[in-house]
Design a protein around this motif. Sequence first.
Motif, short mmCIF file in Angstrom:
data_model
loop_
_atom_site.label_atom_id
_atom_site.label_comp_id
_atom_site.label_asym_id
_atom_site.label_seq_id
_atom_site.Cartn_x
_atom_site.Cartn_y
_atom_site.Cartn_z
N ALA A 107 0.85 -1.19 0.00
CA ALA A 107 0.00 0.00 0.00
C ALA A 107 0.89 1.25 0.00
CB ALA A 107 -0.92 -0.02 1.21
N SER A 108 1.70 1.37 -1.04
CA SER A 108 2.68 2.45 -1.14
C SER A 108 2.03 3.81 -1.32
CB SER A 108 3.63 2.18 -2.31
OG SER A 108 4.51 3.27 -2.49
N LEU A 109 2.56 4.79 -0.61
CA LEU A 109 2.13 6.18 -0.75
C LEU A 109 3.29 7.07 -1.20
CD1 LEU A 109 -0.03 6.42 2.51
CD2 LEU A 109 -0.85 6.15 0.15
N GLY A 110 4.34 6.45 -1.75
CA GLY A 110 5.47 7.23 -2.24
C GLY A 110 6.60 7.29 -1.23
N SER A 111 7.47 8.28 -1.43
CA SER A 111 8.66 8.41 -0.61
C SER A 111 9.05 9.87 -0.45
CB SER A 111 9.81 7.65 -1.27
OG SER A 111 11.03 7.92 -0.61
N PRO A 112 9.46 10.25 0.77
CA PRO A 112 9.96 11.61 0.95
C PRO A 112 11.45 11.75 0.61
CG PRO A 112 9.79 10.55 3.08
CD PRO A 112 9.26 9.57 2.06
N GLY A 113 12.13 10.61 0.32
CA GLY A 113 13.53 10.73 -0.09
C GLY A 113 14.38 9.55 0.30
N ILE A 114 15.68 9.69 -0.01
CA ILE A 114 16.66 8.67 0.30
C ILE A 114 17.85 9.31 1.01
CG2 ILE A 114 15.98 7.23 -1.66
CD1 ILE A 114 18.64 8.11 -2.99
N ASP A 115 18.65 8.49 1.65
CA ASP A 115 19.87 8.93 2.33
C ASP A 115 21.01 7.97 1.97
OD1 ASP A 115 18.76 11.09 4.04
OD2 ASP A 115 17.62 9.44 4.93
N PHE A 148 5.94 5.34 8.25
CA PHE A 148 7.20 5.48 7.52
C PHE A 148 8.05 4.24 7.73
CE2 PHE A 148 5.76 9.75 8.46
CZ PHE A 148 5.89 10.37 7.23
N ILE A 149 8.63 3.76 6.65
CA ILE A 149 9.49 2.57 6.66
C ILE A 149 10.86 3.00 6.14
CG2 ILE A 149 9.81 0.22 5.81
CD1 ILE A 149 7.10 0.61 7.21
N LYS A 150 11.91 2.70 6.90
CA LYS A 150 13.28 2.92 6.41
C LYS A 150 13.84 1.57 6.00
CE LYS A 150 14.93 7.15 8.27
NZ LYS A 150 16.15 7.88 8.45
N THR A 151 14.33 1.51 4.77
CA THR A 151 14.83 0.27 4.20
C THR A 151 16.22 0.49 3.63
OG1 THR A 151 12.56 -0.31 3.58
CG2 THR A 151 14.33 -1.54 2.51
N ARG A 152 17.13 -0.41 3.96
CA ARG A 152 18.46 -0.41 3.33
C ARG A 152 18.31 -1.21 2.04
NH1 ARG A 152 21.17 -2.36 7.13
NH2 ARG A 152 21.94 -0.40 7.93
N ILE A 153 18.60 -0.57 0.93
CA ILE A 153 18.50 -1.22 -0.38
C ILE A 153 19.92 -1.40 -0.92
CG2 ILE A 153 17.67 -1.03 -2.75
CD1 ILE A 153 15.25 0.49 -1.65
N THR A 154 20.25 -2.63 -1.26
CA THR A 154 21.53 -2.94 -1.87
C THR A 154 21.24 -3.59 -3.21
OG1 THR A 154 22.52 -3.34 0.30
CG2 THR A 154 23.71 -4.20 -1.61
N PHE A 212 21.71 2.38 -0.68
CA PHE A 212 21.12 3.59 -0.11
C PHE A 212 20.07 3.21 0.91
CE2 PHE A 212 18.73 2.62 -3.96
CZ PHE A 212 17.41 2.81 -3.62
N ILE A 213 19.67 4.20 1.69
CA ILE A 213 18.59 4.04 2.66
C ILE A 213 17.37 4.78 2.08
CG2 ILE A 213 17.77 4.49 5.01
CD1 ILE A 213 20.23 2.67 4.98
N ALA A 214 16.29 4.05 1.89
CA ALA A 214 15.06 4.65 1.37
C ALA A 214 14.06 4.80 2.50
CB ALA A 214 14.47 3.75 0.28
N THR A 215 13.39 5.92 2.53
CA THR A 215 12.25 6.11 3.42
C THR A 215 11.01 6.06 2.55
OG1 THR A 215 13.53 7.49 4.92
CG2 THR A 215 11.13 7.64 5.09
N SER A 216 10.10 5.18 2.90
CA SER A 216 8.87 5.08 2.14
C SER A 216 7.68 5.26 3.07
CB SER A 216 8.78 3.75 1.39
OG SER A 216 8.93 2.67 2.28
N MET A 217 6.58 5.65 2.47
CA MET A 217 5.34 5.83 3.21
C MET A 217 4.38 4.72 2.79
SD MET A 217 5.07 10.00 2.82
CE MET A 217 5.10 9.92 1.04
N LEU A 218 3.82 4.04 3.78
CA LEU A 218 2.85 2.97 3.53
C LEU A 218 1.56 3.31 4.24
CD1 LEU A 218 4.48 0.87 1.95
CD2 LEU A 218 4.12 -0.71 3.82
N ALA A 219 0.46 3.01 3.59
CA ALA A 219 -0.85 3.22 4.20
C ALA A 219 -1.03 2.27 5.38
CB ALA A 219 -1.97 2.99 3.17
#
Length: 149
Positions: free
Chosen positions: A77-85, A119-125, A137-144
Motif C-alpha cells: 500500500a505504497s504512498l510514495g517516498s519523501p527521499g533517500i539517504d 514510515f518505513i526505512k529500508t536499506r537497499i543494496t 542507499f537508505i530509502a524512506t517510504s510511506m505505507l498506508a
Amino acid sequence: MRYFEDVAVGDTASFGHYRVDRDEAIDFARRYDPQPFHLSDEAAAQTHFGRLSASGWHTCAMTMAMVVEGIKERQEASLGSPGIDELRWLKPVYPGDTLTCHTEVIDTRASASRPEMGFIKTRITVSNQDAQPVLRFIATSMLATRPVE
C-alpha cells in the motif's frame, strides 16, 4: 494488500532482474550524464573503468524500476517516498550486467500527524550477477495503515 502494520524491522526481500542494455545505457548517458566514459568505448578504455560503464544515475533509475515492480508484486500500500539517504555507488555497472535488489527494513515509525500512514526505512543494496554490491542507499517510504473496518 500489505500495509504498514505488516512490516517489521528485520524483514528482508530479494527481487528484480534487470539486464543492463548497452544502447539504453548510452541513450541515458547522452540525455542525462554525458560523460565520455558513459558514451564511448574508446574514452572509457582510457579511464579506471576500462570499458563503457552505465551512469550511476541510470543505475538508480534501473533500481527504481525493480523497486516499483517489487511493490506491485508484494501488493504494498505504497504512498510514495519523501527521499533517500546515504546513496553510494560501490562498483561500476556495465552493459551486460544483471542487477538484483536486496532490501532490509531497518526502522518503522507511525506518522504522528497522519494516522493513515507510517514510515518505513529500508536499506537497499543492488548487486550484479556475481553477487557484488554495486549500489546502496537508505530509502524512506510511506505505507498506508490498514483501513479501519
